[in-house]
Design a protein around this motif. Structure first.
Motif, mmCIF file in Angstrom:
data_model
loop_
_atom_site.group_PDB
_atom_site.id
_atom_site.type_symbol
_atom_site.label_atom_id
_atom_site.label_comp_id
_atom_site.label_asym_id
_atom_site.label_seq_id
_atom_site.Cartn_x
_atom_site.Cartn_y
_atom_site.Cartn_z
ATOM 1 N N LYS A 75 0.851 -1.212 0.000
ATOM 2 C CA LYS A 75 0.000 0.000 0.000
ATOM 3 C C LYS A 75 0.873 1.244 0.000
ATOM 4 C CE LYS A 75 -4.159 -1.671 2.322
ATOM 5 N NZ LYS A 75 -4.798 -1.774 3.626
ATOM 6 N N LEU A 76 1.889 1.262 0.872
ATOM 7 C CA LEU A 76 2.771 2.438 0.951
ATOM 8 C C LEU A 76 3.479 2.657 -0.385
ATOM 9 C CD1 LEU A 76 4.322 1.914 4.487
ATOM 10 C CD2 LEU A 76 2.828 3.810 3.820
ATOM 11 N N LYS A 77 3.873 1.540 -1.013
ATOM 12 C CA LYS A 77 4.543 1.619 -2.315
ATOM 13 C C LYS A 77 3.607 2.217 -3.368
ATOM 14 C CE LYS A 77 7.654 -1.215 -4.931
ATOM 15 N NZ LYS A 77 8.075 -2.532 -5.355
ATOM 16 N N ASN A 78 2.312 1.960 -3.188
ATOM 17 C CA ASN A 78 1.295 2.507 -4.108
ATOM 18 C C ASN A 78 0.771 3.858 -3.658
ATOM 19 O OD1 ASN A 78 1.179 0.464 -6.002
ATOM 20 N ND2 ASN A 78 -0.183 -0.772 -4.715
ATOM 21 N N ASN A 79 1.529 4.485 -2.760
ATOM 22 C CA ASN A 79 1.162 5.817 -2.274
ATOM 23 C C ASN A 79 -0.130 5.866 -1.474
ATOM 24 O OD1 ASN A 79 2.992 8.119 -2.837
ATOM 25 N ND2 ASN A 79 3.020 7.133 -4.847
ATOM 26 N N GLU A 80 -0.452 4.758 -0.779
ATOM 27 C CA GLU A 80 -1.629 4.759 0.102
ATOM 28 C C GLU A 80 -1.146 4.762 1.552
ATOM 29 O OE1 GLU A 80 -4.468 1.481 -0.679
ATOM 30 O OE2 GLU A 80 -3.409 1.296 -2.586
ATOM 31 N N ALA A 81 -1.865 5.475 2.428
ATOM 32 C CA ALA A 81 -1.509 5.509 3.854
ATOM 33 C C ALA A 81 -1.956 4.202 4.531
ATOM 34 C CB ALA A 81 -2.174 6.687 4.525
ATOM 35 N N ILE A 82 -1.337 3.884 5.672
ATOM 36 C CA ILE A 82 -1.730 2.676 6.432
ATOM 37 C C ILE A 82 -1.927 3.039 7.911
ATOM 38 C CG2 ILE A 82 -0.498 1.088 4.913
ATOM 39 C CD1 ILE A 82 1.646 0.913 7.279
ATOM 40 N N ASP A 83 -2.621 2.163 8.624
ATOM 41 C CA ASP A 83 -2.691 2.267 10.087
ATOM 42 C C ASP A 83 -1.922 1.084 10.649
ATOM 43 O OD1 ASP A 83 -4.287 4.644 10.500
ATOM 44 O OD2 ASP A 83 -5.855 3.525 9.455
ATOM 45 N N MET A 84 -0.682 1.363 11.070
ATOM 46 C CA MET A 84 0.235 0.291 11.492
ATOM 47 C C MET A 84 -0.088 -0.155 12.929
ATOM 48 S SD MET A 84 4.374 0.370 11.254
ATOM 49 C CE MET A 84 4.679 1.354 12.710
ATOM 50 N N PRO A 85 -0.089 -1.479 13.175
ATOM 51 C CA PRO A 85 -0.310 -1.935 14.554
ATOM 52 C C PRO A 85 0.823 -1.478 15.485
ATOM 53 C CG PRO A 85 -0.227 -3.796 12.985
ATOM 54 C CD PRO A 85 0.154 -2.578 12.230
ATOM 55 N N VAL A 86 0.548 -1.469 16.774
ATOM 56 C CA VAL A 86 1.576 -1.119 17.771
ATOM 57 C C VAL A 86 1.721 -2.316 18.701
ATOM 58 C CG1 VAL A 86 2.125 0.390 19.726
ATOM 59 C CG2 VAL A 86 1.047 1.352 17.676
ATOM 60 N N TYR A 87 2.975 -2.738 18.980
ATOM 61 C CA TYR A 87 3.187 -3.904 19.833
ATOM 62 C C TYR A 87 3.695 -3.459 21.192
ATOM 63 C CZ TYR A 87 4.224 -8.634 21.220
ATOM 64 O OH TYR A 87 4.213 -9.839 21.891
ATOM 65 N N ASP A 88 3.192 -4.095 22.253
ATOM 66 C CA ASP A 88 3.612 -3.746 23.610
ATOM 67 C C ASP A 88 4.326 -4.964 24.234
ATOM 68 O OD1 ASP A 88 3.924 -3.088 26.241
ATOM 69 O OD2 ASP A 88 1.911 -2.245 26.493
ATOM 70 N N TYR A 89 5.668 -4.907 24.283
ATOM 71 C CA TYR A 89 6.457 -6.035 24.807
ATOM 72 C C TYR A 89 6.190 -6.266 26.293
ATOM 73 C CZ TYR A 89 9.395 -5.119 20.666
ATOM 74 O OH TYR A 89 9.856 -4.907 19.400
ATOM 75 N N THR A 90 5.783 -5.230 27.002
ATOM 76 C CA THR A 90 5.625 -5.376 28.456
ATOM 77 C C THR A 90 4.442 -6.281 28.795
ATOM 78 O OG1 THR A 90 4.224 -3.435 28.735
ATOM 79 C CG2 THR A 90 6.609 -3.078 28.875
ATOM 80 N N ILE A 91 3.476 -6.399 27.849
ATOM 81 C CA ILE A 91 2.325 -7.286 28.099
ATOM 82 C C ILE A 91 2.290 -8.443 27.094
ATOM 83 C CG2 ILE A 91 0.859 -5.572 29.237
ATOM 84 C CD1 ILE A 91 -0.565 -5.234 26.444
ATOM 85 N N HIS A 92 3.336 -8.566 26.267
ATOM 86 C CA HIS A 92 3.407 -9.611 25.234
ATOM 87 C C HIS A 92 2.168 -9.586 24.350
ATOM 88 C CE1 HIS A 92 6.834 -11.702 27.128
ATOM 89 N NE2 HIS A 92 6.208 -11.568 28.284
ATOM 90 N N ASN A 93 1.746 -8.421 23.930
ATOM 91 C CA ASN A 93 0.527 -8.390 23.109
ATOM 92 C C ASN A 93 0.466 -7.113 22.282
ATOM 93 O OD1 ASN A 93 -1.820 -9.522 22.146
ATOM 94 N ND2 ASN A 93 -2.934 -9.405 24.088
ATOM 95 N N ARG A 94 -0.383 -7.147 21.264
ATOM 96 C CA ARG A 94 -0.607 -5.959 20.454
ATOM 97 C C ARG A 94 -1.419 -4.959 21.277
ATOM 98 N NH1 ARG A 94 -2.742 -6.961 14.368
ATOM 99 N NH2 ARG A 94 -0.726 -7.994 14.147
ATOM 100 N N SER A 95 -1.061 -3.696 21.168
ATOM 101 C CA SER A 95 -1.808 -2.696 21.936
ATOM 102 C C SER A 95 -3.066 -2.310 21.150
ATOM 103 C CB SER A 95 -0.911 -1.484 22.197
ATOM 104 O OG SER A 95 -1.294 -0.388 21.436
ATOM 105 N N ASP A 96 -3.970 -1.572 21.769
ATOM 106 C CA ASP A 96 -5.210 -1.153 21.076
ATOM 107 C C ASP A 96 -4.917 -0.046 20.071
ATOM 108 O OD1 ASP A 96 -6.709 -2.919 22.505
ATOM 109 O OD2 ASP A 96 -7.093 -1.496 24.144
ATOM 110 N N ALA A 97 -3.774 0.622 20.238
ATOM 111 C CA ALA A 97 -3.461 1.784 19.394
ATOM 112 C C ALA A 97 -2.974 1.353 18.005
ATOM 113 C CB ALA A 97 -2.378 2.612 20.075
ATOM 114 N N THR A 98 -3.079 2.267 17.040
ATOM 115 C CA THR A 98 -2.413 2.092 15.743
ATOM 116 C C THR A 98 -1.733 3.424 15.420
ATOM 117 O OG1 THR A 98 -4.414 2.757 14.577
ATOM 118 C CG2 THR A 98 -4.009 0.375 14.732
#
Ligand code: ADP
Ligand code: C5P
Length: 205
Positions: A75-98
């Motif tokens: 998508k980025l290569k095609n000039n489209e924006a993305i909402d990237m996931p955020v990872y939280d190592y302190t809880i071993h899980n993906r955070s709710d944020a992007t």
């Protein structure tokens, strides 16, 4: 609108200095850069307890949602924006944020496992492997994981012996053969990093 997008992959074992080198390149290229970290695409495990999540193997290719990462890079290569996931190592899980990421002329893909996947590798214009001795990487990882990732010394050492080291030997070290450039000694190697930066400038022209 970016007419030409250059994609650089920066791989290397855990705590080899990937993030440090990315930070140095970012200082040179400023607003022209977007950094996509493979770790941001660790799979979410909302169905498991903290205890169960802490026992997973985070050093195997299956730990990542690499398909989603590849989709986002395309998508980025095609000039489209993305909402990237955020990872939280302190809880071993993906955070709710992007994080909302808009396309830029230079995309840096960073992660210890990024050269293992052919489809991901084939998206890269240049592939870099950061090489630092295993004992230095372990020492740096102990300090970083205690300070930044809320880990105990026992958990770091157990994880290192049970998964980090064997997976490094099985997947990371063999993927070095795909690199175009190997940078020994990580962020200390100012000459190597400067040569890489000059090459990137040339590729972006
Ligand atoms: P990676 O992204 O490959 O895991 P980092 O660049 O985050 O590696 O470095 C891992 C840890 O080691 C960090 O805490 C960082 O501050 C530290 N570090 C990186 N390079 C050096 C160095 N040359 N000397 C000492 N510590 C370093
Ligand atoms: O920055 P670095 O390349 O060291 O990050 C990758 C490391 O993060 C992997 O070696 C993996 O063991 C570790 N990790 C972890 N806990 C998680 C997710 C990843 O210790 N929940």
């Amino acid at each position: 609108m970016n007419d030409k997008v250059t994609i650089v992959g920066i791989a290397g074992g855990t705590a080899s200095g990937k993030t440090t080198i990315v930070r140095m390149i970012k200082e040179k290229f400023g607003d022209d850069i977007v950094v996509i970290s493979h770790d941001s695409y660790y799979k979410a495990h909302n169905d498991l307890s903290y205890e169960d999540r802490s026992r997973l193997n985070y050093d195997h290719p299956e730990a990542f949602d690499t398909a989603l990462m590849i989709e986002d890079i395309k998508k980025l290569k095609n000039n489209e924006a993305i909402d990237m996931p955020v990872y939280d190592y302190t809880i071993h899980n993906r955070s709710d944020a992007t994080v909302h990421i808009v396309p830029k002329k230079l995309i840096i893909i960073e992660g210890f496992m990024i050269l293992e996947n052919k489809e991901l590798r084939d998206l890269m214009d240049i592939k870099v492997f950061v090489e630092t001795d295993a004992d230095e990487r372990l020492l740096r990882r102990i300090r970083r994981d205690m300070v930044e990732r809320a880990r105990s010394i026992d958990s770091i050492l157990t994880q290192y012996i049970e998964t980090v080291k064997p997976m490094h030997e099985q997947f990371v070290e063999p993927s070095k053969k795909y690199a175009d450039i190997i940078i020994p000694r990580g962020g200390e190697n100012i000459t190597g990093i400067t040569i890489l930066e000059e090459h990137l400038k040339h590729m972006m022209d």
